[in-house]
Design a protein around this motif. Structure first.
Motif, short mmCIF file in Angstrom:
data_model
loop_
_atom_site.label_atom_id
_atom_site.label_comp_id
_atom_site.label_asym_id
_atom_site.label_seq_id
_atom_site.Cartn_x
_atom_site.Cartn_y
_atom_site.Cartn_z
N TYR A 57 0.83 -1.20 0.00
CA TYR A 57 0.00 0.00 0.00
C TYR A 57 0.87 1.26 0.00
CZ TYR A 57 -3.45 -3.43 1.56
OH TYR A 57 -4.27 -4.51 1.66
N LYS A 58 0.32 2.32 -0.62
CA LYS A 58 0.98 3.62 -0.59
C LYS A 58 -0.09 4.69 -0.42
CE LYS A 58 4.03 6.74 -3.17
NZ LYS A 58 4.80 6.94 -4.43
N LEU A 59 0.07 5.54 0.61
CA LEU A 59 -0.92 6.56 0.93
C LEU A 59 -0.42 7.92 0.44
CD1 LEU A 59 -3.54 7.41 2.31
CD2 LEU A 59 -2.25 7.64 4.46
N TYR A 60 -1.24 8.60 -0.37
CA TYR A 60 -0.88 9.90 -0.90
C TYR A 60 -1.44 11.02 -0.02
CZ TYR A 60 0.62 7.54 -5.17
OH TYR A 60 1.27 6.74 -6.07
N HIS A 61 -0.86 12.22 -0.17
CA HIS A 61 -1.23 13.36 0.66
C HIS A 61 -2.69 13.74 0.48
CE1 HIS A 61 -0.60 17.02 2.94
NE2 HIS A 61 -1.18 17.72 1.99
N ASN A 62 -3.23 13.52 -0.72
CA ASN A 62 -4.61 13.91 -0.97
C ASN A 62 -5.63 12.86 -0.50
OD1 ASN A 62 -4.22 11.89 -2.81
ND2 ASN A 62 -4.89 13.07 -4.59
#
Length: 1072
Positions: free
Chosen positions: A461-466
């Motif tokens: 998983y990768k969580l973006y700022h938006n």
């Protein structure tokens, strides 16, 4: 310190719900031009629109004072807007002036630019009586225009009394000021009159000046004159222009003949992309002027009589322009921020800050605000301190004004996307789960799967700022409900996304290319496999256009099959089946070729009219006109090339293309002078080649491919051959730089440059690893350097095995050995020869071969009293190496008497050999270092000591006899021990053993075997010590060569003495 703590401003989303609920200061969104000229016949509209929450209210200032809109019946302000409308009745000039709009709400005030309102004017020409203009033929003339000053200035042009434009050329032209210039007057110029006209843009009117009447006094011979300038006057002048505007320079000269005008810039070239030369060379127009356009521009007027120059110094000034324009700033309570206002101009602009339209110096003090020149810093902002800040950057050429509000916002988290969204994705695809959110302070967002575990971030998983969560490769186990939770100090909000992972849609049986005769039936299969929960549709296209189906047509779709009945030549083309679901699709294509069988079918005619286009560094487009197909459709076109540098005259295949193409892009190599030809191919055969195209030369380049196939190997034991494959030349003088050094050393790289594809390194050690690398070089540069490869110098025959041991048991012999200390290459195996030993007789010889990974062997004994002698050698590709010879020991239970007799014999042989060597060499040295090991130590036995005394006496008598014979010149009887030549043919028995023929087969066996270079390796357990061995050698296939002789002393072998050796036993026999 404050700068380091500045937080990123909050970006307010454009979501309508957020925008509707968000309280924010006013923002000017529309306003009239700074310099606003209006038509007096129309209503005057001065625009000012702003947005904000609450809705802003508007006020105006005129010439710096409050403008009361309600007191003037001719002025109205539009509802929910600041736009003014002034009715046209009365005098519009009364409303000229400088206007500024103020838009305010509870959170601040935004202001517009200062709008200078002026009414357009189009005055008439002054009444005047113009006397006729008298001039001599050949003289210069200027007819002035001087139009009335309008607003904006009018456009001028010249016409005659017939309302026809005055024809202009190099001799007669209009200047930038509207005057009409004659470089020299001709008699025909008096045939018309000249009237200047002014066109006023806003009023759409044209004003005409009274015409000039021209009288020309004729001259029989008009004298030729040198050029003189009519405009500008003198030899130099100057001009100021503003950045971003256009520069107009003019030079008009008099002279006979009419002069030519040329332009240059001192110290630089004219910028060709921005410069236009107009008005027959007399005007230079430079667009979008920048600072680098400053300098001296020179115009030269010349005719055949002479020339003259005029220099114009151009200075570029600049009204202020933005470097950093302040932008709106949204901050949460206790956050920090800053507004930056940077502008440039010539002269340098001054920066002034305002708050809500008033100078910041006169505003209420704010302890959380600090002004530092062009920057305002905010720290620990608080609710209620929202305001609109203005930045004014100005110099003598103009000004800039920007509004930027600072809005202190606190808002609980809000979810902006749809709720409980269902997302379907294809297995193994990258997937994004969106969760748009907003809040102030900016919320922290976390994702959870099925409501369990900690936040998802990292790994898969990768969580973006938006707020978007990326799943790098969706798998079936990733299905489930994902929850995003946004939280700040004012609360939290969550949303859910349902993810379903589906199998991809695949075409498991694709249509295949078909060539079919006219009138037959064609079928294309398109078998599809897809996720069972998704609905898949299959569509067919022909040449990228959808096919239509019906029951009476020739095209029919039956499940996964497309059938074409009674095919015609028009049906030929590319058929594509597309399987599509709601989330993915897959396609496959096949080509249908329809043949027409005809008795006249033949090879196609060659293509014609080859043309080259779209040239680039490594490609060119080739287009041709296909020839007659001769009743058999063309299936392919073959493009060939010939070049005149490396292999001139040789045509080579370049590419083959589908028969429906006649224009292709060819990928080419650098530094080749190509010409092309095309061959058409149908079912009958190939056409004749087309005529060659024009030649096309590609530019050179450095080699871009590392030479391949790099390796190092030894062809001899003391060399290494480095070889590689040729690479593309890409340019002249292709050569290779080869570098090498011994592996695992700190030696400097050796290198050489060669044009060949092989380099030999001589005088190397045997089988040594080397690091090798290479790159290609031509006159344009070099290729990347290759990776380092490991090569080896040449192999040699290996040394003897490290050890060779025998363990004898009742009915087996266990042989064990280890690889040589000096393998001198890659071991490929071992060769074992052995034969029985029965006194002085050698039994039948046998051979065994073993792979390199085998280092032991168990051999069954026919009976426990049989003894063997073994010869072991390691092998490389070069051949068998040094031999290790060993003899099996006695069985431990053999009679002690036989053991003693054997021991007596061997000890006597040892003493005899030692003494004879002493007599021959004059020194005493042991011939062998190892002795045979018996099971019983007899050296301390009394009987053994007595026996040794008798032997010593016998030897002493023998020595006396030898000395007597030698002193008399006689010879004592010995057997000739010289090696006899072998039978040139080795006789190999059917069982693999070898039979050697020698007239000395009955002499005693030695316990050692020599290699091809004569070296001997003795076994600790061998009978060599007792002189019962034999010499022999291995051929490269592992067989023996040589004969069994008594081993010579090493020093005798190396010296120049006779190769004869005397057996002590035989000497005794000769005395007997």
């Amino acid at each position: 310190m404050l700068l380091s703590k500045v937080a990123a401003p909050i970006e307010v989303p454009l979501d309508p719900k957020i925008q509707q609920e968000l309280k924010q200061p006013p923002t000017i969104v529309k306003q009239s031009l700074k310099d606003y000229i209006v038509d007096p016949r129309d209503n005057i509209i001065i625009e000012c629109e702003a947005k904000g929450t609450p809705v802003p209210t508007f006020q105006w200032r005129r010439n710096g004072k409050f403008f009361n809109v309600g007191k003037d019946p001719r002025v109205t302000m539009r509802s929910r807007s600041g736009t003014l409308e002034i009715r046209s009745s009365g005098k519009p000039e009364d409303y000229e002036g400088e206007y500024q709009c103020f838009a305010s709400n509870d959170f601040g005030t935004a202001i517009s630019n200062k709008i200078l309102l002026r009414v357009s004017k189009s005055p008439l020409w002054p009444k005047e009586v113009l006397e006729p203009v008298v001039v001599r033929e050949g003289e210069s003339l200027v007819l002035p225009c001087k139009p009335p000053p309008g607003l904006p200035p009018p456009e001028t042009f010249w016409m005659d009394s017939s309302i026809m434009p005055i024809i202009q050329d190099k001799r007669v032209s209009m200047g930038l000021n509207g005057d009409l210039f004659f470089s020299n007057v001709l008699a025909r110029d008096a045939n018309t009159d000249y009237s200047c006209n002014a066109r006023f843009e806003f009023t759409h009117t044209i004003q005409q000046k009274n015409p000039f009447t021209l009288k020309v006094l004729a001259t029989r011979n008009v004298p030729e004159t040198q050029p003189t300038f009519l405009s500008p006057k003198g030899l130099s002048s100057s001009k100021i222009v503003l950045r971003g505007e256009q520069l107009l320079l003019e030079c008009i000269a008099a002279g006979v003949p009419s002069p030519n005008i040329d332009w240059i810039k001192k110290g630089a070239d004219l910028p060709s992309k921005k410069v236009k030369i107009e008005n027959f060379g007399k005007t230079l127009r430079l667009l979008n002027v920048s600072e680098e356009d400053s300098g001296d521009y020179v115009c030269m007027a010349s005719n055949k009589i002479g020339s003259i120059r005029h220099s114009i110094e151009v200075q570029v000034k600049a009204a202020p322009y933005w470097l950093d324009k302040p932008t709106n700033l949204v901050l949460a309570p206790d956050e920090n921020g800053r507004l930056v206002c940077r502008a440039r101009g010539n002269p340098k602009p001054t920066i002034q800050w305002l708050v809500n339209g008033e100078p910041i110096e006169s505003s209420l003090p704010n302890p959380n605000r600090q002004v530092l020149g062009d920057t305002i810093l905010f720290h620990s902002v608080q609710i209620g301190s929202s305001a609109v800040h203005q930045c004014n950057a100005s110099n003598e050429h103009g000004y800039l004004l920007a509004n930027a509000f600072v809005n202190i916002l606190d808002m609980a988290p809000r979810m902006l996307g749809p709720k409980n969204q269902l997302i379907k994705v294809i297995e193994n695809n990258r997937t994004f789960l969106d969760c748009p959110f907003f809040g102030s302070p900016f919320p922290i967002l976390r994702w959870f799967k099925n409501g369990l575990g900690s936040g998802l971030d990292g790994g898969q998983y990768k969580l973006y700022h938006n707020g978007t969560l990326e799943i790098k490769q969706a798998r079936p186990e990733d299905q489930g409900t994902y929850t995003c939770v946004a939280s700040n100090i004012l609360g939290k909000m969550e949303n859910q996304v349902r993810l379903e992972v589906k199998e991809p849609t695949r075409i498991v049986r694709a249509p295949e290319h078909v060539t079919q005769a006219k009138g037959t039936t064609v079928r294309f299969d398109c078998r599809v496999k897809h996720d069972p929960s998704l609905l898949a549709t299959v569509t067919w296209l022909k040449d990228d256009k959808p096919l239509s189906f019906n029951w009476i047509g020739r095209f029919r779709k039956d499940g996964e099959t497309l059938s074409i009945y009674n095919v015609n030549p028009e049906d030929a083309g590319t058929y594509t089946c597309t399987a599509k679901t709601e989330i993915d699709e897959n396609s496959a294509s096949a080509r249908l070729t329809v043949t027409v069988y005809c008795s006249l079918a033949g090879r196609p005619d060659p293509p014609q009219d080859l043309e080259l286009s779209d040239p680039s560094a490594r490609s060119v487009r080739l287009t041709w006109v296909p020839g007659n197909e001769n009743n058999s459709p063309v299936t392919h076109f073959l493009v060939q090339f010939e070049e005149d540098r490396w292999e001139p005259g040789k045509w080579q295949n370049l590419s083959i293309f589908d028969g429906n193409l006649n224009s292709v892009n060819l990928q080419l190599s650098p530094f080749v002078n190509y010409q092309f030809r095309v061959i058409a191919i149908n079912a009958v055969g190939q056409s004749q080649p087309s005529l060659p195209s024009a030649r096309y030369q590609t530019s050179g380049a450095s080699p871009d491919v590392v030479p391949s196939g790099l390796k190092g190997w030894g062809s001899k034991k003391n060399n290494m051959e480095i070889t590689w494959q040729n690479t593309e030349r890409n340019g002249p003088n292709l050569r290779y730089m080869v570098s090498w050094r011994r592996k695992d050393t700190e030696e400097e790289w050796n290198n050489t440059t060669t044009t060949r594809t092989k380099h030999i390194i001589h005088n190397t050690d045997t089988y040594v690893p080397y690091e090798i690398k290479i790159n290609a070089i031509n006159d344009f540069g070099h290729s990347p350097e290759s990776n380092i490869v490991i090569g080896y110098s040449g192999e040699d025959k290996p040394g003897a095995p490290k050890y060779f041991r025998i363990q004898r048991h009742t009915d087996v012999v266990h042989l064990k050995w280890d690889k040589p200390l000096e393998p001198n290459g890659v071991l490929i195996g071992y060769t074992l020869q052995y034969h029985t030993v029965n006194g002085t007789q050698a039994g039948e010889r046998k051979v065994q071969s073993f792979p390199a990974n085998v280092t032991e062997y168990l051999m069954n004994l026919p009976n426990r009293f049989t003894r063997f002698k073994f010869y072991l050698a390691a092998r490389t590709q070069v051949g068998a190496g040094e031999v290790y010879a060993v003899e099996s020991p006695h069985f431990t239970n053999e009679g002690q008497q036989a053991s003693r007799l054997t021991l007596y014999k061997t000890k006597l042989q040892i003493v005899s050999v030692v003494l004879l060597n002493y007599l021959k060499e004059g020194i005493s040295s042991p011939l062998f270092t190892n002795s045979y090991k018996e099971q019983e130590d007899i050296a301390t036995q009394g009987w053994f000591i007595g026996l040794m005394c008798a032997v010593a006496l016998l030897v002493l008598i023998l020595l006396i006899v030898c000395f007597i014979k030698r002193s008399r010149g006689g010879k004592y009887a010995v057997r000739d021990k010289k090696d006899l030549p072998l039978d040139p043919v080795d006789h190999k028995d059917q069982d693999g053993s070898f039979d050697y023929h020698s007239d000395e087969d009955n002499k005693p066996l030695q316990g050692s075997q020599t290699s091809l270079d004569g070296n001997v390796k003795e076994s600790d357990d061998s009978l060599v010590d007792y002189g019962e061995g034999g010499d022999g050698q291995f051929n490269e296939d592992g067989s023996f060569i040589g004969q069994y002789t008594v081993k010579k002393d090493k020093e005798e072998t190396e010296g120049n003495e006779s190769s004869e050796a005397t057996s002590p036993v035989n000497a005794i026999y000769s005395l007997a």
